[in-house]
Motif scaffolding. Structure first.
Motif, mmCIF file in Angstrom:
data_model
loop_
_atom_site.group_PDB
_atom_site.id
_atom_site.type_symbol
_atom_site.label_atom_id
_atom_site.label_comp_id
_atom_site.label_asym_id
_atom_site.label_seq_id
_atom_site.Cartn_x
_atom_site.Cartn_y
_atom_site.Cartn_z
ATOM 1 N N VAL A 97 0.868 -1.182 0.000
ATOM 2 C CA VAL A 97 0.000 0.000 0.000
ATOM 3 C C VAL A 97 0.904 1.231 0.000
ATOM 4 N N LEU A 98 0.560 2.222 -0.827
ATOM 5 C CA LEU A 98 1.288 3.483 -0.852
ATOM 6 C C LEU A 98 0.333 4.580 -0.403
ATOM 7 N N ALA A 99 0.627 5.175 0.752
ATOM 8 C CA ALA A 99 -0.193 6.255 1.291
ATOM 9 C C ALA A 99 0.482 7.568 0.934
ATOM 10 N N VAL A 100 -0.132 8.352 0.055
ATOM 11 C CA VAL A 100 0.525 9.528 -0.516
ATOM 12 C C VAL A 100 -0.342 10.773 -0.335
ATOM 13 N N GLU A 101 0.309 11.923 -0.232
ATOM 14 C CA GLU A 101 -0.426 13.184 -0.145
ATOM 15 C C GLU A 101 -1.136 13.498 -1.452
ATOM 16 N N ASP A 102 -0.432 13.294 -2.555
ATOM 17 C CA ASP A 102 -0.954 13.704 -3.860
ATOM 18 C C ASP A 102 -0.535 12.656 -4.893
ATOM 19 N N THR A 103 -1.502 12.041 -5.537
ATOM 20 C CA THR A 103 -1.194 10.996 -6.524
ATOM 21 C C THR A 103 -0.407 11.550 -7.713
#
Length: 305
Positions: free
Chosen positions: A57-63
């Motif tokens: 899983v990649l939890a990112v601010e901005d895709t």
């Protein structure tokens, strides 16, 4: 007390190998806080590439930032991508923790720099640590440390204060709390609020306090401006300042040592209130750092004179 597992002897691993890296191998069942470049993609740590390719899983601010990062590094992600920013961070924690509990690697990325440092990630790290789940990090560029390092101000002790409050009354209260701070202080600020911020710092700490504005660190137009707070206010007012900004401010100077002769009246006031002279001298000496015997004898001499 929760203790994270780690390898007993990481020195046995080959150089550059993920296997055997103490507390840092990107594996299943963990939260990985990944430092990302603050401007120059060439600063991306080697382990970041592998983590991007293998995380569940990649939890990112901005895709969009994620796409630019992976394109620039030439990597392809296979994990599920979830937005994770200041507006939805609280609601995402449970979902991300579930992924960790079931053996997944959750890679947390901010737009730039290290997650949790004036960026999302703290709530997840806090909750995971409270459960005894593994929380590790991939070290990377840090605007805080870089600004401090290039500032030319003392680095042996410092404090990171993040963004000051936007409301003038709250900002003034915060700066009043920092008035006697002896450590070097590092702040973040948006370019359109920089002049207001520097003016507030000048008003709180004085015209002559040394400070540094570090702008666009690691980028093409990197700039480090050093001077007094009064000089920086003037510089900022000469034109529009752009880019990501860190402000480093020297700590407060050490207070002048108290002189025994200046404390006689305070001791005598305590004596007049019923405190024995030796006890009064001892109390005042302990508070001010002067010698008890020296202060006691100074009071006696003042009485004679």
């Amino acid at each position: 007390m929760h203790t994270q597992p780690h390898d007993d002897d990481p020195t046995d691993a080959p150089a550059g190998s993920d296997a055997g890296s103490e507390g840092g191998a990107v594996g299943p069942g963990q939260v990985v806080l990944a430092g990302t470049p603050i401007g120059n993609l060439g600063d991306a740590p080697p382990r970041l590439r592998a983590a991007l390719e293998t995380a569940d899983v990649l939890a990112v601010e901005d895709t969009r930032r994620l796409r630019r990062l992976t394109a620039g590094l030439g990597v392809t992600t296979r994990g599920r991508v979830l937005t994770h920013h200041e507006h939805n961070e609280a609601g995402r924690v449970a979902e991300l923790l579930d992924a960790v509990r079931t053996g997944g690697t959750v890679l947390v990325l901010s737009d730039a720099g290290m997650p949790t440092v004036s960026d999302p990630g703290y709530r997840l790290a806090e909750a995971a640590a409270a459960e005894g789940l593994t929380v590790t990090a991939i070290p990377g560029p840090s605007a805080v440390l870089m600004a401090l390092a290039v500032s030319g101000l003392p680095t042996d002790r410092f404090t990171f204060e993040g963004f000051l409050p936007r409301k003038s009354s709250e900002r003034a209260t915060r700066l009043a709390e920092l008035d006697g701070e002896r450590r070097t202080m590092v702040f973040y600020e948006a370019p359109h609020r920089l002049e207001v911020m520097l003016t507030a710092l000048r008003d709180a700490f004085g015209d002559g306090r040394r400070a540094v504005v570090a702008r666009e660190l690691t980028k093409l137009h990197e700039e480090v401006v050093r001077g007094s707070l009064a000089e920086l206010v003037d510089w900022c007012g000469q034109g529009q300042v752009r880019g990501e900004i860190a402000v480093v401010v020297a700590g407060a100077p050490a207070p002048e040592a108290a002189r025994p002769e200046d404390l006689v009246a305070e001791v005598e006031t305590l004596v007049a209130g019923g405190t024995r002279l030796k006890d009064a001298a001892g109390r005042v000496a302990e508070r001010t750092g002067v010698g008890k015997r020296e202060l006691y004898e100074t009071v006696l001499s003042a009485r004679k004179g």
